[in-house]
Design a protein around this motif. Structure first.
Motif, PDB file in Angstrom:
ATOM      1  N   VAL A  48       2.207  -2.944  -4.596  1.00  4.56           N
ATOM      2  CA  VAL A  48       2.900  -2.053  -5.330  1.00  4.56           C
ATOM      3  C   VAL A  48       3.594  -0.315  -3.937  1.00  4.56           C
ATOM      4  CG1 VAL A  48       5.071  -1.229  -6.725  1.00  4.56           C
ATOM      5  CG2 VAL A  48       3.191  -2.986  -7.053  1.00  4.56           C
ATOM      6  N   ALA A  49       2.854   0.204  -3.922  1.00  5.25           N
ATOM      7  CA  ALA A  49       3.055   1.108  -3.886  1.00  5.25           C
ATOM      8  C   ALA A  49       1.637   2.223  -3.586  1.00  5.25           C
ATOM      9  CB  ALA A  49       4.547   2.390  -4.560  1.00  5.25           C
ATOM     10  N   ASN A  50       1.814   3.350  -3.005  1.00  2.61           N
ATOM     11  CA  ASN A  50       0.831   4.212  -3.315  1.00  2.61           C
ATOM     12  C   ASN A  50       0.641   5.484  -2.856  1.00  2.61           C
ATOM     13  OD1 ASN A  50       0.464   4.641  -0.221  1.00  2.61           O
ATOM     14  ND2 ASN A  50      -1.629   2.872   0.601  1.00  2.61           N
ATOM     15  N   ILE A  51       0.225   6.339  -3.311  1.00  6.51           N
ATOM     16  CA  ILE A  51       0.276   8.283  -2.534  1.00  6.51           C
ATOM     17  C   ILE A  51      -0.840   8.405  -2.210  1.00  6.51           C
ATOM     18  CG2 ILE A  51       0.274   8.746  -5.254  1.00  6.51           C
ATOM     19  CD1 ILE A  51       2.743  10.733  -4.625  1.00  6.51           C
ATOM     20  N   SER A  52      -0.669   9.282  -0.958  1.00  4.50           N
ATOM     21  CA  SER A  52      -2.044  10.196  -0.764  1.00  4.50           C
ATOM     22  C   SER A  52      -2.083  11.337  -1.410  1.00  4.50           C
ATOM     23  CB  SER A  52      -1.714  10.749   0.789  1.00  4.50           C
ATOM     24  OG  SER A  52      -0.598  12.127  -0.151  1.00  4.50           O
TER      25      SER A  52
END
Length: 121
Positions: A48-52
């Motif tokens: 779906v999504a990722n974040i650093s």
């Protein structure tokens, strides 16, 4: 090691909004790349999504781009997914996951138990 607990999943109507969250244990939350995945009924798990680590970079699946926003709070050890303009196809169990690096699902070492999001038509 980190333990992840998702919350916030529920039944919503098409076009509605929902925010789900994931709380992480441990003191090294900022060391992890965080991701959200989902598994629709009868289908494979999908990204779906990722974040650093610092939250300055995020990446989204085409199917949710422009509708979902991932964010994190390293002081509170949480990662959230704001979901707008929800569609029935968004119905799934949503999982958060933690990794030391960006990549596909195989690089994520830790997973939560999931939270159910159901979008009614």
């Amino acid at each position: 090691q980190v333990q992840l607990v998702e919350s916030g999943g529920r039944l919503v109507q098409t076009g509605g909004s929902l925010r789900i969250s994931c709380a992480a244990s441990g003191r090294t939350f900022s060391s992890y790349y965080m991701g959200w995945f989902r598994q629709p009924p009868g289908k494979e798990r999908e990204f779906v999504a990722n974040i650093s680590w610092s939250g300055d970079s995020a990446y989204y699946a085409d199917s949710v781009k422009g509708r979902f926003t991932i964010s994190r709070d390293n002081a509170e050890n949480t990662v959230s997914l704001q979901m707008n303009s929800l569609k029935p196809d968004d119905t799934a169990v949503y999982y958060c996951a933690a990794s030391y690096m960006a990549g596909d699902a195989d690089v994520y070492d830790y997973w939560g138990q999931g939270t159910q999001v159901t979008v009614s038509s």
